[in-house]
Design a protein around this motif. Structure first.
Motif, short mmCIF file in Angstrom:
data_model
loop_
_atom_site.label_atom_id
_atom_site.label_comp_id
_atom_site.label_asym_id
_atom_site.label_seq_id
_atom_site.Cartn_x
_atom_site.Cartn_y
_atom_site.Cartn_z
N ASP A 1 0.81 -1.22 0.00
CA ASP A 1 0.00 0.00 0.00
C ASP A 1 0.84 1.28 0.00
OD1 ASP A 1 -2.38 -1.43 0.03
OD2 ASP A 1 -2.38 -1.59 2.22
N GLY B 1 2.32 5.00 -3.39
CA GLY B 1 2.35 6.46 -3.56
C GLY B 1 3.59 7.07 -2.94
N ASP C 1 -2.83 3.11 -10.89
CA ASP C 1 -2.68 2.38 -9.65
C ASP C 1 -3.19 0.96 -9.86
OD1 ASP C 1 -2.61 1.37 -7.11
OD2 ASP C 1 -4.04 2.79 -6.24
N ARG D 1 -0.82 12.47 -5.67
CA ARG D 1 -2.26 12.53 -5.38
C ARG D 1 -2.94 11.31 -5.99
NH1 ARG D 1 -3.14 18.71 -7.54
NH2 ARG D 1 -1.94 19.80 -5.90
N TRP D 2 -3.76 10.65 -5.21
CA TRP D 2 -4.50 9.49 -5.71
C TRP D 2 -5.88 9.92 -6.19
CZ3 TRP D 2 -9.04 6.90 -4.40
CH2 TRP D 2 -9.20 5.64 -4.98
N ARG D 3 -6.27 9.43 -7.36
CA ARG D 3 -7.60 9.73 -7.90
C ARG D 3 -8.36 8.42 -8.06
NH1 ARG D 3 -8.22 14.84 -10.05
NH2 ARG D 3 -6.33 16.09 -10.26
N THR E 1 1.31 10.92 -14.50
CA THR E 1 0.12 10.17 -14.11
C THR E 1 0.34 8.69 -14.39
OG1 THR E 1 -1.25 12.07 -14.70
CG2 THR E 1 -2.37 9.97 -14.38
N GLY F 1 -7.79 3.09 -9.71
CA GLY F 1 -7.55 4.52 -9.73
C GLY F 1 -6.22 4.86 -10.37
N THR F 2 -5.76 6.09 -10.13
CA THR F 2 -4.49 6.56 -10.69
C THR F 2 -3.74 7.40 -9.66
OG1 THR F 2 -5.58 8.54 -11.60
CG2 THR F 2 -5.33 6.65 -13.09
N TYR F 3 -2.42 7.48 -9.85
CA TYR F 3 -1.58 8.38 -9.06
C TYR F 3 -1.14 9.54 -9.94
CZ TYR F 3 -1.05 5.41 -4.95
OH TYR F 3 -1.28 4.69 -3.81
#
Length: 357
Positions: A101, A104, A138, A117-119, A135, A142-144
């Motif tokens: 985990d 990030g 993840d 930032r996580w989206r 970008t 989602g994405t970082y």
């Protein structure tokens, strides 16, 4: 002496890097590490240097300009910067093994970024990078979005970040496939995906198993596959191998069963082996159920199992899962096909792939 990080772009032509390094050397700047990033705008040279304590940031900029460097970025560095990038990346990959985990935070450290930032999934964000923003998808969803005002991101840094994300993805998938199986007598087994590091554990399982059990698994071959082939079977290029593992109080693992799925096109092939002392306890059924779910995720329409006619327990298990139609028989070997729920066509017996061994 003080540590500085310098990044500057030079023309990607023979001798230009030596001009820049000579200009720094004239000011008693000792280069401790250097990396070269190839970009469309030229070669971006990334230095970790040891400069005299009296040297200022403007003086370093001036030395870079005299060395034909441009778009310079200069900042004080910490002692941990002495670790080269390969060592740094490997250390971060090792950190992910223990804490999947932390992807990030690992990306921030790898890229010396300001923040990540996580989206959530569903947000319209294209993966890629520009000068200040990178970008990445993840693997857990989602994405970082990784931000660094300066220096500008390079293609090499994006490739490193993608490689770290792939490590994180492999760990996420492995964790998702790991579960605990509770047997009727209260014994707990760990069910997890196999890796190449499990060769020795599976080899010990085969040594404890009877010749009949090995023959049924490997279709007449009682000694089992070579280590090289076994390693490939544990990590198939298209499929999945699961292990049932007993973990003692000291944390030592003992593999008691294996189950393999190979997928070719829309057809999968399964094979199981359960150690004699652990048979008839529901382990094979539990493993087969998970392989069927995996085959469904891989868009297989059916799976086939090659089973000896005398392997009554395996035949009973397969029929319990819904094997229909006649068996395809070759002497003492039966090939049974199981349609995967939620898929369309029923695979004919003559479409059965070769046995995995």
């Amino acid at each position: 002496m003080g540590l500085w990080r310098i990044r500057a772009t030079v023309d990607d032509r023979p001798g230009y890097l030596s001009v820049l390094t000579a200009s720094l050397a004239l000011r008693s700047v000792n280069i401790l590490a250097v990396q070269v990033h190839t970009t469309e705008g030229g070669a971006v040279d990334d230095f970790l240097v040891d400069a005299p304590d009296t040297m200022t940031e403007p003086e370093l900029h001036a030395a870079i300009e005299r060395g034909r460097g441009r778009d310079a970025f200069v900042v004080r560095a910490e002692a941990q910067g002495l670790a080269d990038q390969p060592t740094r990346a490997l250390a971060l990959a090792g950190r992910l093994v223990h804490d999947p985990d932390s992807l990030g935070e690992a990306l921030v450290t790898l890229l010396d970024a300001a923040e990540a930032r996580w989206r959530p999934a569903g947000t319209v964000v294209l993966h890629g990078f520009d000068e200040e923003r990178m970008t990445l998808i993840d693997p857990a969803g989602g994405t970082y979005e990784v931000l660094r005002p300066a220096p500008a991101f390079t293609p090499a840094e994006y490739a490193r970040a993608q490689a770290l994300v792939e490590v994180g993805g492999a760990l996420v998938r492995r964790t998702a496939e790991q579960t605990t199986l509770l047997l009727p007598d209260g014994t707990e087994l760990l069910i997890r995906a196999a890796t190449g590091d499990d060769v020795d554990g599976v080899r010990r399982l085969l040594a404890r198993s009877s010749a009949q059990t090995r023959r049924r698994r490997y279709l007449g071959v009682t000694h089992g596959p070579s280590d090289a082939r076994l390693r490939r079977m544990l990590e198939p290029s298209s499929g999945l191998t699961l292990l049932a593992v007993r973990v003692d109080p000291a944390g030592e693992e003992q593999v008691v069963a294996t189950a393999s799925l190979l997928v070719e096109g829309d057809l999968g092939e399964v094979a199981l082996l359960v150690e004699d002392a652990w048979q008839r306890r529901g382990i094979g059924t539990a493993l087969l159920r998970r392989l069927i779910s995996a085959a469904q995720r891989m868009n297989a329409s059916a799976i086939v199992a090659h089973v000896g006619a005398d392997n009554v327990a395996m035949l009973r298990t397969l029929r319990r899962f819904g094997v229909t139609g006649r068996d395809d028989r070759d002497g003492a070997l039966l090939s049974l096909t199981l349609p995967i729920p939620g898929t369309g066509r029923r695979t004919a017996p003559d479409e059965t792939p070769a046995a995995s061994g």
